[in-house]
Design a protein around this motif. Structure first.
Motif, short mmCIF file in Angstrom:
data_model
loop_
_atom_site.label_atom_id
_atom_site.label_comp_id
_atom_site.label_asym_id
_atom_site.label_seq_id
_atom_site.Cartn_x
_atom_site.Cartn_y
_atom_site.Cartn_z
N LEU A 265 -2.80 -59.79 -24.51
CA LEU A 265 -2.19 -60.29 -26.50
C LEU A 265 -3.18 -59.77 -27.51
N VAL A 266 -2.81 -59.81 -28.72
CA VAL A 266 -4.03 -59.46 -29.73
C VAL A 266 -4.39 -61.16 -29.92
N PRO A 267 -5.56 -61.21 -30.00
CA PRO A 267 -6.20 -62.64 -29.87
C PRO A 267 -5.72 -63.05 -31.17
N ALA A 268 -6.07 -64.47 -31.53
CA ALA A 268 -5.67 -65.36 -33.10
C ALA A 268 -6.70 -65.25 -34.01
N SER A 269 -7.63 -65.31 -33.27
CA SER A 269 -9.17 -64.61 -34.14
C SER A 269 -8.72 -62.81 -34.97
N PHE A 270 -8.69 -63.52 -36.67
CA PHE A 270 -8.26 -62.50 -37.44
C PHE A 270 -9.37 -61.41 -37.67
N TRP A 271 -10.73 -61.93 -36.79
CA TRP A 271 -12.21 -61.10 -36.61
C TRP A 271 -11.61 -59.93 -35.98
N ARG A 272 -10.55 -59.55 -35.14
CA ARG A 272 -10.62 -58.49 -34.18
C ARG A 272 -10.13 -57.54 -35.21
#
Length: 326
Positions: A265-272
């Motif tokens: 899953l793509v992490p929820a954090s924008f900083w990814r």
């Protein structure tokens, strides 16, 4: 054998169907079960080839854009596997035109193992997928997972140095051993990563059907085999035939083929996005889904593909008006 010596000819869709496309149809259903993408999702099929996975996704209710670098394969996809919910387009999967967080999921089957810049491609898959969305892939397990191919390669390796080098190069790629993709997924920054084996049966009608896979195929086995003298190639064929027949009359044979299916899953954090190739695109995300870490991908608003092209509808979707792709 150097990686650069691996030779592929991804151009003729009919050759590909005989080579491995017919087995990828058996893979599509178990892959989608494990990818767990909800109907109505917007999905990118990376290196879509002749459209096997794109068609399966569309039939399961997804809205799909399939991207591939081979115009020949795209022509075959449009001819064999068209669907109102699919738009096939030519493109470079290392540098995709889509905006960050554009899709609900990005998937690929039987492709990443032949792309040298695999990390770059997976990073792009992550970039174009929204937080909480799925990034999933399936590739063959080259060490021990392809007995139909290994019969030819191992026989050839005893008789020809080029086949011995090819065997070491293919089987020695640890990225495609168990948990190799999962390690890459975590390195790229994906979370909740799982990897499992999936086995399908590859059935050949006769030895002639089986042997034609390697004399007429698009891959490195064919390149090496057909470069040999008639006598050398005939010697390999004789031994491979004996291994195929195993003392029985000619006829159908079934070989298992193992694929490694990875999902993250793509992490929820924008900083990814700020550590990857999309750094220049970093900015506040307007669509962080608090439920995005659930097991299934929850699609955004549904939209119809009935009147205009899939790609045009995706571009016109309310959450992406005013954006421009690459």
């Amino acid at each position: 054998m150097e990686a650069a010596e691996l030779r592929y000819n991804w151009a003729d869709p009919d050759v590909y169907e005989t080579f491995i496309g017919r087995w990828s149809e058996h893979l599509a259903s178990p892959f989608l079960t494990r990818a767990n993408i909800a109907p109505g999702s917007r999905v990118l099929d990376v290196a879509c080839g002749t459209g096997v996975l794109s068609k399966a996704l569309a039939e399961a209710g997804a809205h799909v854009i399939g991207v591939d670098a081979s115009e020949g394969y795209l022509e075959g996809a449009r001819r064999r596997r068209s669907h109102p919910n699919i738009a096939y387009e030519h493109g470079d999967v290392r540098h995709m035109r889509f905006d960050t967080d554009f899709f609900d999921a990005a998937v690929s089957t039987l492709a990443l193992d032949v792309i040298p810049e695999i990390e770059q491609v997976v990073a792009e898959m992550m970039r174009v997928t929204r937080p909480g969305g799925v990034v999933a892939s399936a590739v063959t397990q080259f060490l021990g997972g392809m007995p139909a191919f290994d019969l030819v390669i191992n026989t050839g390796a005893v008789l020809e140095a080029d086949f011995a080098r090819l065997r070491s190069m293919r089987a020695g790629r640890q990225l495609f051993w168990p948990n190799g993709q999962a390690t890459l997924w975590r390195k790229i920054g994906l979370v909740d990563v799982t990897e499992i084996p999936v086995v399908v049966d590859c059935e050949y009608a006769s030895f002639a059907d089986y042997w034609a896979t390697f004399t007429d195929g698009p891959g490195s086995i064919t390149s090496i085999l057909m470069a040999l003298s008639d006598d050398a190639r005939g010697s390999i064929e004789q031994h491979v035939r004996a291994g195929y027949l195993v003392g029985l009359p000619d006829g159908p044979r079934s070989f298992p083929m193992m694929f490694r299916v990875v999902r993250g899953l793509v992490p929820a954090s924008f900083w990814r996005a700020c550590n990857g190739p999309a750094r220049a695109r970093c900015g506040p995300s307007a669509d962080l889904n608090p439920a995005g870490r659930s097991s299934a991908v929850v699609p955004r608003q549904r939209f119809s593909f009935s009147c205009i092209s899939a790609s045009a509808q995706l571009a016109a979707h309310p959450s992406h008006r005013g954006k421009t792709g690459r």
